[in-house]
Design a protein around this motif. Structure first.
Motif: not given
Length: 783
Positions: A252-259
């Motif tokens: 979830x954190x990596x998806x958020x940071x990617x966005x």
């Protein structure tokens, strides 16, 4: 490296290096290994006694000696050293470096062969491990990997049939790409990014985690952001992952940071907005276009463009909060309220009203936001007066949006009273009710929803307005009568009528004249028979229908036509049936209250049989007379009863259903059920037989339990009244007298109840001999 209590070093941190040392083409010479770490030395140093160690390891050894209070000794000879000076072994270091380069070159060549031929899974994993090792060991090695054309080979491994290989390939690419934009570009060649995105939807969580971690690494390079966002579905999947409750926290954190990284590209920002992630678009609009500043001081053309943009983004909660913080309310209100030469055209006022309605409906706490220097808020009386004035003096489109603003403001319990007060002080009730007849559905809907929100606080005013004007009441009934399922508008319309004073006989008569009750009864039967289901508005609609229908039971006294109507539709049986609608507490409560009202009439409606007069001979010769036996009489009302004609609870099998409601968790349902049962023990009926009826229905114990629990003051008052009537039956009084809890509850009611409750509790205590008969405490009054 860590030394244990025996002075031995833990070499687990070098396990990765060990794996690669086993692949060395040339053998490892003993002189290359540090005696302490058993690893190949990178910075060999020599002590005064000629022993050679890895600099980091021997320095740590000496520190341990000092910390333990020992003099420095050689870890091999264990002899004391005069000096801890460390002399670099430059020749040995150069030899080791040359040896390492030759071996790494050989290993790199081996890795290339493993990644290009049909190698086994273990060989491929070993090759990928080696690539990771050299990239982590030295940043300069990353260009070696790129120059050896290993990146396309590693990317190809993502299509392997082995999940272990696929996961390892994703991990390796991430390490190869870390802090190296050239490598990131090399990875992005071809359809590699599309392949990575496909992994985001894979079944196995490890593959999803590795894929999103790799995308996050690639998204750090701004030049690749547009390419990543350009892959069909990439942003949609990432938005879903970032808000997922089932993915692990890292994913979830990596998806958020990617966005967050992808937000650098405007095309990506628009895609995010389309997929529900609006914050980046709002930030872009507010910072780039300065919409609020344009609204404050821009030209009409600029404000028109700004309003259109605001219309697009204002209906989302996140958007509304940002717009409020940016100060959108003052210019919006100014545009709406300004008249004269500087006013906006009506078509733009309509857009302003739409934006305001959007913001109000999607943002909590807006009522507290000050929008001018006079500290006024949207619920200040003057502002509401202005809104009401506009509603009465503009076109349907603007009227509808402004009514929606008031609907939003009356949705909150903290602000509805402000709006109600302003409506009352402005005398706008009748003008608001008139919109119920509007031909425009949106306008009518907004009006009905607003009236529904204020009806609990303005019931009498609305009742008078509906009775004093023509058309509005019939329009509400027409809405209720619609047969296209059950809509929100229908639920709100019946909710308005349900909130009006139930004892207002004038309004009830109007409803009767308009045919409202026939429609309502038909709707109730259709819902009970399952003809109408599936709508999320069924419950409030049914509760409203039952509440309005119950109005008839409040005006039965002295109204034979209303009694006839109740008989015609067998209302007592209907309300008894509705008692069983578990889960619909409002329906059960109102049904019990209606049964109470109906049951109060039973003693007046029961038909007392006419006993034929005895003849002349019987009067002369009493022995010839015989009292006629009348059968089929109601035990409670001592006449001929029926549920339909006299609304008898006993004949209608309602007693057991009311007793079942006494165990309800909702106190209001219990209060209503108990009140209905109490009508069976009222003056004018056979109380002893009524108690027996309750006993047969297992109703005595729940009533005593209510008395003992003392949940509410109303329940205590009714329970004390009921228990006193029950205790008039000697056998029951004798049995209950041994229940200390009942006695204690009656004593508490006697001590702390109101005057009437104390009086009744005194009589009850005497029935169970818990209080001496010194009655002069209270003057005698009817029970």
């Amino acid at each position: 490296m860590a030394e244990d209590r025996e002075g031995n070093y833990d070499s687990s941190s070098h396990s990765n290096e060990n794996n690669h040392e086993q692949l060395h083409v040339e053998p490892i010479y003993e002189a290359f290994l540090c005696p302490l770490t058993k690893q190949i030395m990178r910075d060999p140093v020599t002590l005064e006694n000629g022993q050679t160690f890895e600099r980091e390891a021997i320095e740590k050894w000496f520190k341990e000696c000092r910390d333990s209070g020992r003099k420095p000794i050689c870890p091999l000879t264990l002899k004391e050293l005069n000096s801890t000076d460390l002399n670099p072994s430059i020749a040995l270091r150069n030899t080791i470096e040359e040896w390492t380069q030759r071996n790494e070159a050989a290993q790199l060549d081996s890795a290339c062969r493993s990644l290009t031929s049909g190698s086994s899974e273990s060989d491929v994993l070993q090759a990928l491990n080696f690539v990771e090792y050299i990239c982590q060991k030295s940043r300069s090695s990353k260009h070696v990997v790129r120059n050896a054309d290993l990146i396309p080979m590693i990317s190809g491994m993502m299509k392997s049939s082995s999940r272990r290989v696929r996961c390892k390939a994703l991990e390796t690419l991430r390490i190869v790409a870390a802090e190296d934009n050239d490598n990131k570009e090399a990875i992005a060649v071809g359809d590699t990014i599309r392949t990575i995105v496909k992994f985001l939807s894979h079944e196995h969580s490890q593959e999803r985690e590795e894929a999103v971690s790799l995308l996050y690494e690639l998204s750090k390079f701004e030049s690749l952001c547009e390419k990543i966002g350009g892959v069909n579905g990439a942003i949609l999947i990432l938005v879903g992952m970032a808000s997922s409750k089932s993915e692990n926290i890292l994913t979830v954190e990596r998806a958020e940071k990617t966005l967050e990284n992808l937000e650098k590209c405007e095309k990506n920002v628009r895609q995010m907005a389309e997929n529900g992630r609006l914050q980046p678009l709002l930030t872009l609009l507010l910072e780039g276009s300065a919409l609020v500043d344009i609204m404050r001081s821009g030209s009409k053309q600029a404000r028109e463009a700004a309003l259109k943009a605001l219309n697009q983004i204002s209906s989302y909660e996140t958007s509304a909060k940002i717009l409020i913080q940016a100060g959108i309310l003052p210019p919006l209100m100014k545009d709406l309220f300004t008249v004269g030469a500087n006013q906006l055209p009506m078509r733009l006022k309509e857009v302003s009203a739409t934006v305001l309605a959007n913001i109000v409906s999607s943002s909590a706490g807006i009522e507290c936001i000050q929008h001018d220097h006079d500290l006024q808020t949207l619920v200040s009386e003057d502002i509401v007066h202005n809104l009401l004035h506009l509603i009465s003096n503009t076109g349907p489109a603007i009227e509808s949006k402004l009514l929606q603003v008031l609907v939003g403001l009356t949705s909150s319990s903290t602000t509805v009273l402000n709006i109600v007060a302003a409506i009352k002080s402005s005398g706008a009730t009748i003008s608001l009710i008139q919109f119920v007849e509007a031909p425009q559905r949106d306008l009518r809907m907004a009006s009905i929803k607003l009236l529904h929100h204020i009806s609990p606080y303005m019931g009498q005013e609305l009742a008078e307005a509906l009775c004093g004007t023509a058309g509005q009441l019939s329009s509400l009934i027409k809405v209720i009568a619609e047969n296209n399922g059950i809509s929100e508008e229908q639920a709100a319309a019946i909710g308005i009528l349900a909130d009006l004073p139930e004892r207002d006989s004038g309004l009830t008569r109007r409803l009767l004249d308009e045919g409202g009750f026939d429609i309502i009864i038909s709707k109730v039967f259709r819902i009970r028979q399952g003809e109408t289901r599936g709508s999320r508005f069924v419950t409030p609609f049914l509760e409203g229908l039952v509440r309005v229908l119950s109005r008839l039971t409040y005006i039965l006294e002295g109204e034979p036509d209303i009694v006839s109507l109740a008989r015609e539709h067998n209302l007592a049986a209907l309300f008894t049936d509705l008692l069983q609608m578990n889960g619909l507490e409002g329906v059960q409560m109102v049904s019990a209250m209606a049964l109470e009202n109906l049951s109060k009439q039973s003693k007046h409606l029961t038909r007392i049989p006419v006993v034929p007069e005895q003849g002349f001979c019987c009067s002369i010769f009493p022995c010839l007379s015989k009292q006629p036996v009348v059968t089929g009489l109601c035990r409670v009302h001592r006449g001929i009863c029926s549920v339909k004609e006299s609304f008898c609870l006993l004949e209608g099998k309602a007693v057991e259903k009311l007793v079942a409601c006494l165990d309800h968790t909702n106190e209001q349902v219990v209060e209503a059920a108990l009140a209905a049962l109490c009508t069976l023990m009222d003056d004018g009926v056979d109380i002893e037989q009524s108690v027996m009826v309750l006993c047969d229905a297992d109703g005595i114990k729940p009533i005593l339990e209510i008395l003992r629990e003392n949940r509410t003051e109303i329940l205590r008052q009714r329970a004390v009244w009921a228990v006193e009537r029950i205790l008039r039956t000697e056998d029951i009084a004798y049995e209950i007298s041994g229940d200390q809890n009942v006695g204690t509850a009656l004593v508490e009611a006697f001590r702390h109840g109101d005057y009437r409750t104390r009086q009744i509790a005194e009589r009850a205590l005497k029935h169970v001999d818990k209080l001496p008969n010194f009655s002069g405490i209270f003057p005698k009054m009817g029970g």
